[in-house]
Design a protein around this motif. Sequence first.
Motif, PDB file in Angstrom:
ATOM      1  N   GLN A 190     -12.246   2.348  -3.285  1.00 44.71           N
ATOM      2  CA  GLN A 190     -11.738   2.319  -4.462  1.00 44.71           C
ATOM      3  C   GLN A 190     -10.514   2.525  -4.610  1.00 44.71           C
ATOM      4  OE1 GLN A 190     -13.771   1.535  -7.411  1.00 44.71           O
ATOM      5  NE2 GLN A 190     -11.843   1.268  -8.537  1.00 44.71           N
ATOM      6  N   PRO A 191      -9.178   1.726  -4.804  1.00 49.80           N
ATOM      7  CA  PRO A 191      -7.709   2.095  -4.767  1.00 49.80           C
ATOM      8  C   PRO A 191      -7.530   2.964  -5.981  1.00 49.80           C
ATOM      9  CG  PRO A 191      -8.134   0.002  -5.620  1.00 49.80           C
ATOM     10  CD  PRO A 191      -9.368   0.187  -5.273  1.00 49.80           C
TER      11      PRO A 191
ATOM     12  N   ILE B 222      -7.213   5.468 -14.470  1.00 48.79           N
ATOM     13  CA  ILE B 222      -7.426   4.940 -12.795  1.00 48.79           C
ATOM     14  C   ILE B 222      -8.179   3.839 -12.951  1.00 48.79           C
ATOM     15  CG2 ILE B 222      -8.260   5.170 -10.732  1.00 48.79           C
ATOM     16  CD1 ILE B 222      -7.865   8.500 -11.036  1.00 48.79           C
ATOM     17  N   ALA B 223      -7.621   2.731 -12.136  1.00 52.26           N
ATOM     18  CA  ALA B 223      -8.087   1.407 -12.198  1.00 52.26           C
ATOM     19  C   ALA B 223      -9.699   1.348 -11.817  1.00 52.26           C
ATOM     20  CB  ALA B 223      -7.392   0.430 -11.485  1.00 52.26           C
ATOM     21  N   GLY B 224     -10.600   0.933 -12.718  1.00 53.16           N
ATOM     22  CA  GLY B 224     -12.023   0.757 -12.386  1.00 53.16           C
ATOM     23  C   GLY B 224     -12.725   1.825 -13.043  1.00 53.16           C
ATOM     24  N   GLN B 225     -11.945   3.023 -13.620  1.00 52.93           N
ATOM     25  CA  GLN B 225     -12.466   4.323 -14.632  1.00 52.93           C
ATOM     26  C   GLN B 225     -12.929   3.512 -15.959  1.00 52.93           C
ATOM     27  OE1 GLN B 225     -10.037   7.328 -14.793  1.00 52.93           O
ATOM     28  NE2 GLN B 225     -11.515   8.431 -16.278  1.00 52.93           N
ATOM     29  N   PRO B 226     -14.043   3.498 -16.321  1.00 52.89           N
ATOM     30  CA  PRO B 226     -14.433   3.021 -17.622  1.00 52.89           C
ATOM     31  C   PRO B 226     -13.554   3.764 -18.689  1.00 52.89           C
ATOM     32  CG  PRO B 226     -16.499   3.345 -16.310  1.00 52.89           C
ATOM     33  CD  PRO B 226     -15.447   4.189 -15.637  1.00 52.89           C
ATOM     34  N   GLU B 227     -13.136   2.937 -19.779  1.00 53.34           N
ATOM     35  CA  GLU B 227     -12.540   3.724 -20.867  1.00 53.34           C
ATOM     36  C   GLU B 227     -13.515   4.922 -21.646  1.00 53.34           C
ATOM     37  OE1 GLU B 227     -10.622   0.967 -23.455  1.00 53.34           O
ATOM     38  OE2 GLU B 227      -9.834  -0.214 -22.046  1.00 53.34           O
ATOM     39  N   GLY B 228     -12.940   5.958 -21.604  1.00 51.85           N
ATOM     40  CA  GLY B 228     -13.747   6.878 -22.363  1.00 51.85           C
ATOM     41  C   GLY B 228     -14.163   7.810 -21.480  1.00 51.85           C
ATOM     42  N   ALA B 229     -14.449   7.381 -20.077  1.00 51.63           N
ATOM     43  CA  ALA B 229     -15.172   8.201 -19.167  1.00 51.63           C
ATOM     44  C   ALA B 229     -14.518   9.275 -18.453  1.00 51.63           C
ATOM     45  CB  ALA B 229     -15.896   7.195 -18.121  1.00 51.63           C
TER      46      ALA B 229
ATOM     47  N   ALA C   2       0.761  -1.294  -0.188  1.00 55.11           N
ATOM     48  CA  ALA C   2      -0.093   0.017   0.124  1.00 55.11           C
ATOM     49  C   ALA C   2       0.734   1.170   0.063  1.00 55.11           C
ATOM     50  CB  ALA C   2      -0.745  -0.079   1.392  1.00 55.11           C
ATOM     51  N   THR C   3       2.132   1.221   0.270  1.00 54.13           N
ATOM     52  CA  THR C   3       2.895   2.267   0.440  1.00 54.13           C
ATOM     53  C   THR C   3       3.487   2.658  -1.083  1.00 54.13           C
ATOM     54  OG1 THR C   3       4.964   0.878   0.805  1.00 54.13           O
ATOM     55  CG2 THR C   3       3.676   1.829   2.613  1.00 54.13           C
ATOM     56  N   VAL C   4       3.187   1.962  -2.159  1.00 47.97           N
ATOM     57  CA  VAL C   4       3.491   2.394  -3.324  1.00 47.97           C
ATOM     58  C   VAL C   4       2.960   3.498  -3.594  1.00 47.97           C
ATOM     59  CG1 VAL C   4       3.697   1.596  -5.860  1.00 47.97           C
ATOM     60  CG2 VAL C   4       4.076   0.065  -3.934  1.00 47.97           C
ATOM     61  N   SER C   5       3.785   4.703  -4.275  1.00 48.43           N
ATOM     62  CA  SER C   5       3.025   6.017  -4.500  1.00 48.43           C
ATOM     63  C   SER C   5       2.259   5.899  -5.843  1.00 48.43           C
ATOM     64  CB  SER C   5       4.316   7.132  -4.427  1.00 48.43           C
ATOM     65  OG  SER C   5       5.047   6.759  -5.244  1.00 48.43           O
ATOM     66  N   LEU C   6       1.554   6.828  -5.843  1.00 48.83           N
ATOM     67  CA  LEU C   6       0.940   7.105  -7.324  1.00 48.83           C
ATOM     68  C   LEU C   6       1.834   7.591  -8.252  1.00 48.83           C
ATOM     69  CD1 LEU C   6      -1.686   7.550  -8.998  1.00 48.83           C
ATOM     70  CD2 LEU C   6      -1.435   9.989  -8.063  1.00 48.83           C
ATOM     71  N   GLY C   7       3.096   8.406  -7.770  1.00 51.16           N
ATOM     72  CA  GLY C   7       4.133   9.085  -8.567  1.00 51.16           C
ATOM     73  C   GLY C   7       4.841   7.737  -9.171  1.00 51.16           C
ATOM     74  N   SER C   8       5.191   6.873  -8.450  1.00 54.63           N
ATOM     75  CA  SER C   8       6.037   5.616  -9.018  1.00 54.63           C
ATOM     76  C   SER C   8       5.187   4.769  -9.899  1.00 54.63           C
ATOM     77  CB  SER C   8       6.390   4.752  -7.719  1.00 54.63           C
ATOM     78  OG  SER C   8       5.235   4.067  -7.248  1.00 54.63           O
ATOM     79  N   GLN C   9       3.832   4.693  -9.846  1.00 55.87           N
ATOM     80  CA  GLN C   9       3.116   4.197 -10.815  1.00 55.87           C
ATOM     81  C   GLN C   9       3.109   4.893 -12.152  1.00 55.87           C
ATOM     82  OE1 GLN C   9      -0.823   2.932  -9.336  1.00 55.87           O
ATOM     83  NE2 GLN C   9      -0.274   3.324  -7.356  1.00 55.87           N
ATOM     84  N   LEU C  10       3.038   6.173 -11.974  1.00 54.04           N
ATOM     85  CA  LEU C  10       3.000   7.142 -13.275  1.00 54.04           C
ATOM     86  C   LEU C  10       4.268   7.066 -13.993  1.00 54.04           C
ATOM     87  CD1 LEU C  10       1.237   9.188 -14.784  1.00 54.04           C
ATOM     88  CD2 LEU C  10       2.044  11.247 -13.186  1.00 54.04           C
ATOM     89  N   ARG C  11       5.145   6.978 -12.952  1.00 55.13           N
ATOM     90  CA  ARG C  11       6.667   6.907 -13.702  1.00 55.13           C
ATOM     91  C   ARG C  11       6.689   5.612 -14.757  1.00 55.13           C
ATOM     92  NH1 ARG C  11       9.290   6.844  -9.425  1.00 55.13           N
ATOM     93  NH2 ARG C  11       9.071   9.010  -8.838  1.00 55.13           N
ATOM     94  N   SER C  12       6.306   4.445 -13.932  1.00 53.69           N
ATOM     95  CA  SER C  12       6.308   3.269 -14.491  1.00 53.69           C
ATOM     96  C   SER C  12       5.709   3.269 -16.007  1.00 53.69           C
ATOM     97  CB  SER C  12       5.697   2.041 -13.584  1.00 53.69           C
ATOM     98  OG  SER C  12       6.553   1.923 -12.562  1.00 53.69           O
TER      99      SER C  12
END
Length: 516
Positions: free
Chosen positions: A126-127, A66-73, A9-19
């Motif tokens: 919602q994570p 974002i995970a769970g966000q429908p494509e195009g929404a 849970a400590t993985v930051s949003l920033g590191s995800q964006l960088r990946s």
Amino acid sequence: MNFPFPSDATVSLGSQLRSIRHAQRFTQRRVAQVTGLDLDTVAGLEAGKGTVGSLVRVLDTLNGRIAGQPEGAVLGEWLRELRHARGLSLQQAAAIAKISKPTAIKLERSTGQIASLFALLTAYGQPLRLVTINREANSWHSIVRAQPTFTVHHGDAIAVLRQFESEHFDACVTDPPYALGDFTPKLVTEIVQAWAEGRDFDFANSAFRSYLQQDWYQDHWDDALPQPSLWREVCRSLKPGGHAFVFAAPRTADLVALSLRLGGFEVRDQIARIFKTGLRLGMDVAKVLAKRPVMARKRSGQIVGLLAERRRFPTPGGRVPPRAGLALTPEKIMEIAPETAPIFERFSGIRGSLKPAHDVIIVARKPLRRGNLADNVLEYGVGGMDVRATYLKAQDGQSRLPMNVIGELSEEFHPYFYAPRVSVRERDRYLPAGMKNTHPTLKPIELLRWLLRLSTQSGAAILDPFCGSGSTGCAAIMEERKFIGIEREAEYVEVARARVAGWATHSNGRDSEPLR
């Protein structure tokens, strides 16, 4: 697909964006250039800090969501759906997330801070995890984004253009402010003197005001002409020989052309675009004189009422708010004030101007690199006019060469070029429910497509530094060109993005409805 981010849970949003950025083989500088954000903002996002709006723009560029966000929404709409699914009011959702109600409202408008977004999604269970869009799926996004084709930047045109390298664009097609107002000889002298000295004229602190400025506009976009400093950046960013097609009003086209010349362009031609429906003929001298005794009676209390809602400058769909005015027929005026009859007899028919029936498209070109058109076209692919791509077939089967007179011509001239004014259907097409295109100066997409075919080849990069509601972008997508638009007004940025995305859908064969 989901990126294999660690589940901690400590993985930051920033590191995800960088990946995601690394997977898409983008540098931070490239992300900043494409999105119109500054480099510090992109770096801040990868540190988990920044605004939701900036995050959305970067994700849009990197084919992420974002995970769970429908494509195009739209993000804000998805957050609203999550809240409704849980039966929560805005106040209840804010309380659970421990944020203020105004903050929750901002998030449902796709604005606010990332920290607040994290808090709200956590409250919904919602994570805040990022994923990439599946390009292999037969979806709207996978079709449109198979190759990056368009970006609409929100910001100042000069500031955004400075982020692009020199000789980046093949052509510029734009409809800048017309500055429809009174240019006295003294004012023109001051403007030209400022330009000749290499500085911008200070329109904001001058006496000039556009006719289109009304009480409900605080900082109206038509209160200034595009200045040489802007055209210098456009010229720098164009390839040698790249054309700029710049729309202008007849009364200010001379100043726009001068501004282009001082910005480094050669003015090569003017195209007259004809239309049948223009604004009214200026001041009606007889009515103005005759209304004076009527207004004198009203001020003295002899008559009451008479004011009516009217539009000084009608627009398609009547979307410019009306204002109160003395809307009386000559017959009514003479009934109230019989002494005005001689005024109508003497001055009836005296108007301030002719009925406008055309505007001007200034054809400018960045100087050729070596002064030879053939060598320039060979090296850069631009500089000439592609008359073959803009031939039109007449009823007699003969091909007609493109002319510098176009528009709503009589049927005798339709074989040369016919471009009717923008219909309400074209104006609002592909916009989400509830969104209206209120831009007052749309140009027909078919006309813009013709200009692109005339000056560029498929795959060319097209610039519009005054993007408005995105018509040039729609035309570029339909003609298989890449598009970069820049727009200062936030309302029009959202409309432009929705319109261009919709026309991209049409261009990829997923909408069989006719264009008109």
